[in-house]
Scaffold this motif. Structure first.
Motif, PDB file in Angstrom:
ATOM      1  N   PHE A  13     -20.428 -16.908 -26.410  1.00 12.97           N
ATOM      2  CA  PHE A  13     -21.361 -15.812 -26.132  1.00 12.97           C
ATOM      3  C   PHE A  13     -22.770 -16.181 -26.587  1.00 12.97           C
ATOM      4  CE2 PHE A  13     -17.805 -12.429 -26.801  1.00 12.97           C
ATOM      5  CZ  PHE A  13     -17.149 -12.905 -25.691  1.00 12.97           C
ATOM      6  N   TYR A  14     -22.860 -16.969 -27.644  1.00 13.88           N
ATOM      7  CA  TYR A  14     -24.160 -17.300 -28.225  1.00 13.88           C
ATOM      8  C   TYR A  14     -24.893 -18.384 -27.434  1.00 13.88           C
ATOM      9  CZ  TYR A  14     -22.915 -14.269 -32.031  1.00 13.88           C
ATOM     10  OH  TYR A  14     -22.559 -13.160 -32.761  1.00 13.88           O
ATOM     11  N   ASP A  15     -24.271 -18.897 -26.380  1.00 14.92           N
ATOM     12  CA  ASP A  15     -24.987 -19.790 -25.467  1.00 14.92           C
ATOM     13  C   ASP A  15     -26.085 -19.016 -24.731  1.00 14.92           C
ATOM     14  OD1 ASP A  15     -23.346 -21.853 -26.242  1.00 14.92           O
ATOM     15  OD2 ASP A  15     -22.066 -21.761 -24.464  1.00 14.92           O
ATOM     16  N   PHE A  16     -25.895 -17.709 -24.633  1.00 10.38           N
ATOM     17  CA  PHE A  16     -26.892 -16.827 -24.035  1.00 10.38           C
ATOM     18  C   PHE A  16     -27.832 -16.395 -25.155  1.00 10.38           C
ATOM     19  CE2 PHE A  16     -23.073 -16.597 -21.518  1.00 10.38           C
ATOM     20  CZ  PHE A  16     -23.543 -16.718 -20.231  1.00 10.38           C
ATOM     21  N   ASN A  17     -29.097 -16.713 -25.037  1.00  9.34           N
ATOM     22  CA  ASN A  17     -30.062 -16.476 -26.109  1.00  9.34           C
ATOM     23  C   ASN A  17     -30.252 -15.005 -26.451  1.00  9.34           C
ATOM     24  OD1 ASN A  17     -30.485 -19.204 -26.220  1.00  9.34           O
ATOM     25  ND2 ASN A  17     -32.192 -19.150 -24.785  1.00  9.34           N
ATOM     26  N   PHE A  18     -29.952 -14.119 -25.529  1.00  9.41           N
ATOM     27  CA  PHE A  18     -30.234 -12.710 -25.737  1.00  9.41           C
ATOM     28  C   PHE A  18     -29.106 -11.947 -26.422  1.00  9.41           C
ATOM     29  CE2 PHE A  18     -28.921 -13.497 -21.342  1.00  9.41           C
ATOM     30  CZ  PHE A  18     -27.766 -12.734 -21.259  1.00  9.41           C
ATOM     31  N   VAL A  19     -28.007 -12.593 -26.758  1.00  6.74           N
ATOM     32  CA  VAL A  19     -26.898 -11.917 -27.432  1.00  6.74           C
ATOM     33  C   VAL A  19     -27.269 -11.701 -28.890  1.00  6.74           C
ATOM     34  CG1 VAL A  19     -24.503 -12.145 -28.175  1.00  6.74           C
ATOM     35  CG2 VAL A  19     -25.152 -12.839 -25.885  1.00  6.74           C
ATOM     36  N   GLN A  20     -27.130 -10.445 -29.343  1.00  7.16           N
ATOM     37  CA  GLN A  20     -27.436 -10.135 -30.734  1.00  7.16           C
ATOM     38  C   GLN A  20     -26.221 -10.397 -31.620  1.00  7.16           C
ATOM     39  OE1 GLN A  20     -29.021  -6.168 -30.729  1.00  7.16           O
ATOM     40  NE2 GLN A  20     -30.961  -6.839 -29.855  1.00  7.16           N
ATOM     41  N   ASP A  21     -26.450 -10.400 -32.917  1.00 11.35           N
ATOM     42  CA  ASP A  21     -25.434 -10.862 -33.853  1.00 11.35           C
ATOM     43  C   ASP A  21     -24.324  -9.874 -34.210  1.00 11.35           C
ATOM     44  OD1 ASP A  21     -25.936 -13.468 -34.251  1.00 11.35           O
ATOM     45  OD2 ASP A  21     -27.139 -13.212 -36.042  1.00 11.35           O
ATOM     46  N   ASN A  22     -24.406  -8.650 -33.829  1.00 14.21           N
ATOM     47  CA  ASN A  22     -23.397  -7.690 -34.278  1.00 14.21           C
ATOM     48  C   ASN A  22     -22.346  -7.428 -33.193  1.00 14.21           C
ATOM     49  OD1 ASN A  22     -25.346  -6.508 -32.739  1.00 14.21           O
ATOM     50  ND2 ASN A  22     -25.454  -4.625 -33.899  1.00 14.21           N
ATOM     51  N   ILE A  23     -21.394  -8.344 -33.082  1.00 21.59           N
ATOM     52  CA  ILE A  23     -20.292  -8.208 -32.125  1.00 21.59           C
ATOM     53  C   ILE A  23     -19.159  -7.473 -32.823  1.00 21.59           C
ATOM     54  CG2 ILE A  23     -18.581  -9.471 -30.784  1.00 21.59           C
ATOM     55  CD1 ILE A  23     -20.637 -11.671 -30.406  1.00 21.59           C
TER      56      ILE A  23
ATOM     57  N   MET B 145     -23.299 -16.545 -36.919  1.00 18.87           N
ATOM     58  CA  MET B 145     -22.471 -15.719 -36.069  1.00 18.87           C
ATOM     59  C   MET B 145     -21.975 -14.542 -36.909  1.00 18.87           C
ATOM     60  SD  MET B 145     -19.223 -16.852 -33.706  1.00 18.87           S
ATOM     61  CE  MET B 145     -19.415 -18.502 -34.198  1.00 18.87           C
ATOM     62  N   ASN B 146     -22.352 -13.352 -36.519  1.00 22.47           N
ATOM     63  CA  ASN B 146     -21.970 -12.152 -37.247  1.00 22.47           C
ATOM     64  C   ASN B 146     -21.110 -11.275 -36.353  1.00 22.47           C
ATOM     65  OD1 ASN B 146     -21.799 -10.102 -39.079  1.00 22.47           O
ATOM     66  ND2 ASN B 146     -23.866  -9.356 -38.750  1.00 22.47           N
ATOM     67  N   TYR B 147     -19.881 -11.059 -36.766  1.00 27.52           N
ATOM     68  CA  TYR B 147     -18.975 -10.214 -35.999  1.00 27.52           C
ATOM     69  C   TYR B 147     -18.039  -9.497 -36.960  1.00 27.52           C
ATOM     70  CZ  TYR B 147     -15.645 -13.995 -36.760  1.00 27.52           C
ATOM     71  OH  TYR B 147     -14.846 -14.938 -37.330  1.00 27.52           O
ATOM     72  N   SER B 148     -17.455  -8.409 -36.493  1.00 27.45           N
ATOM     73  CA  SER B 148     -16.477  -7.696 -37.307  1.00 27.45           C
ATOM     74  C   SER B 148     -15.226  -7.470 -36.471  1.00 27.45           C
ATOM     75  CB  SER B 148     -17.046  -6.374 -37.803  1.00 27.45           C
ATOM     76  OG  SER B 148     -17.339  -5.533 -36.713  1.00 27.45           O
ATOM     77  N   ILE B 149     -14.088  -7.675 -37.111  1.00 29.35           N
ATOM     78  CA  ILE B 149     -12.799  -7.487 -36.446  1.00 29.35           C
ATOM     79  C   ILE B 149     -12.072  -6.341 -37.124  1.00 29.35           C
ATOM     80  CG2 ILE B 149     -10.578  -8.511 -35.842  1.00 29.35           C
ATOM     81  CD1 ILE B 149     -11.880 -11.239 -36.001  1.00 29.35           C
ATOM     82  N   ARG B 150     -11.592  -5.430 -36.336  1.00 25.25           N
ATOM     83  CA  ARG B 150     -10.796  -4.319 -36.846  1.00 25.25           C
ATOM     84  C   ARG B 150      -9.360  -4.529 -36.366  1.00 25.25           C
ATOM     85  NH1 ARG B 150     -10.616   1.491 -34.556  1.00 25.25           N
ATOM     86  NH2 ARG B 150      -9.210   2.452 -36.041  1.00 25.25           N
ATOM     87  N   TRP B 151      -8.441  -4.682 -37.284  1.00 27.17           N
ATOM     88  CA  TRP B 151      -7.021  -4.872 -36.977  1.00 27.17           C
ATOM     89  C   TRP B 151      -6.342  -3.519 -37.120  1.00 27.17           C
ATOM     90  CZ3 TRP B 151      -5.553  -9.844 -35.727  1.00 27.17           C
ATOM     91  CH2 TRP B 151      -6.449 -10.850 -36.053  1.00 27.17           C
TER      92      TRP B 151
ATOM     93  N   ALA C  61      -5.064 -17.628 -37.826  1.00 25.98           N
ATOM     94  CA  ALA C  61      -5.051 -18.421 -36.598  1.00 25.98           C
ATOM     95  C   ALA C  61      -5.712 -17.662 -35.449  1.00 25.98           C
ATOM     96  CB  ALA C  61      -3.628 -18.807 -36.227  1.00 25.98           C
ATOM     97  N   VAL C  62      -5.395 -16.383 -35.320  1.00 26.70           N
ATOM     98  CA  VAL C  62      -5.995 -15.565 -34.258  1.00 26.70           C
ATOM     99  C   VAL C  62      -7.492 -15.418 -34.505  1.00 26.70           C
ATOM    100  CG1 VAL C  62      -6.054 -13.254 -33.244  1.00 26.70           C
ATOM    101  CG2 VAL C  62      -3.866 -14.350 -33.705  1.00 26.70           C
ATOM    102  N   GLU C  63      -7.875 -15.242 -35.758  1.00 27.35           N
ATOM    103  CA  GLU C  63      -9.294 -15.094 -36.070  1.00 27.35           C
ATOM    104  C   GLU C  63     -10.072 -16.375 -35.763  1.00 27.35           C
ATOM    105  OE1 GLU C  63     -12.035 -13.521 -39.749  1.00 27.35           O
ATOM    106  OE2 GLU C  63      -9.905 -13.056 -39.712  1.00 27.35           O
ATOM    107  N   ASN C  64      -9.500 -17.524 -36.062  1.00 29.23           N
ATOM    108  CA  ASN C  64     -10.151 -18.798 -35.730  1.00 29.23           C
ATOM    109  C   ASN C  64     -10.274 -18.985 -34.224  1.00 29.23           C
ATOM    110  OD1 ASN C  64     -10.478 -19.491 -38.414  1.00 29.23           O
ATOM    111  ND2 ASN C  64      -8.581 -20.666 -38.505  1.00 29.23           N
ATOM    112  N   TYR C  65      -9.219 -18.627 -33.495  1.00 31.62           N
ATOM    113  CA  TYR C  65      -9.239 -18.715 -32.032  1.00 31.62           C
ATOM    114  C   TYR C  65     -10.318 -17.801 -31.466  1.00 31.62           C
ATOM    115  CZ  TYR C  65      -7.538 -18.688 -27.240  1.00 31.62           C
ATOM    116  OH  TYR C  65      -7.439 -18.802 -25.885  1.00 31.62           O
ATOM    117  N   LEU C  66     -10.382 -16.600 -32.008  1.00 28.52           N
ATOM    118  CA  LEU C  66     -11.375 -15.628 -31.566  1.00 28.52           C
ATOM    119  C   LEU C  66     -12.789 -16.107 -31.860  1.00 28.52           C
ATOM    120  CD1 LEU C  66     -11.548 -12.875 -30.294  1.00 28.52           C
ATOM    121  CD2 LEU C  66     -11.222 -11.866 -32.519  1.00 28.52           C
ATOM    122  N   GLN C  67     -12.988 -16.704 -33.018  1.00 30.20           N
ATOM    123  CA  GLN C  67     -14.302 -17.229 -33.378  1.00 30.20           C
ATOM    124  C   GLN C  67     -14.727 -18.337 -32.411  1.00 30.20           C
ATOM    125  OE1 GLN C  67     -14.472 -18.693 -37.363  1.00 30.20           O
ATOM    126  NE2 GLN C  67     -16.695 -18.799 -37.374  1.00 30.20           N
ATOM    127  N   GLU C  68     -13.781 -19.172 -32.024  1.00 27.36           N
ATOM    128  CA  GLU C  68     -14.072 -20.232 -31.050  1.00 27.36           C
ATOM    129  C   GLU C  68     -14.490 -19.647 -29.708  1.00 27.36           C
ATOM    130  OE1 GLU C  68     -11.375 -23.330 -28.536  1.00 27.36           O
ATOM    131  OE2 GLU C  68     -10.905 -23.105 -30.656  1.00 27.36           O
TER     132      GLU C  68
END
Length: 98
Positions: A27-37, A1-7, A15-22
């Motif tokens: 989103f990754y249940d959909f096979n067509f979602v790419q890794d750069n969220i 899972m590759n994502y970037s968060i800008r605060w 805690a918020v980052e863990n919640y967000l990751q969950e």
């Protein structure tokens, strides 16, 4: 899972980052979602609101975006993720009908 968060104008919270990751993992249940969220969390001090913006890249449609503003950052994350999931379901339906 590759994502970037800008605060922006708020402190980074584990805690918020863990919640967000969950939430993003759905989103990754959909096979067509790419890794750069891309995720942006902005705090507005005057109105005491949080705005969350999420951009998800999919090859079918390009970029799917969602934005939500509320007094609680977790509520904004929930609303944004629900909007993205709805759009992903619609894109999956359109893709299957082709």
């Amino acid at each position: 899972m590759n994502y970037s968060i800008r605060w922006k104008d708020c402190k980074k919270s584990e805690a918020v980052e863990n919640y967000l990751q969950e939430k993003i993992s759905k989103f990754y249940d959909f096979n067509f979602v790419q890794d750069n969220i891309k995720i942006e969390i902005v705090s507005y001090q005057k109105t005491k609101d949080y705005t969350v913006r999420i951009n998800v890249v999919i090859p079918i449609k390009g970029v799917i975006r969602a934005e939500d503003k509320s007094r609680d950052v977790l509520t904004s994350i929930n609303n944004c993720c629900n909007k993205i999931l709805d759009q992903l379901r619609r894109a999956k339906t359109q893709f299957q009908n082709r």
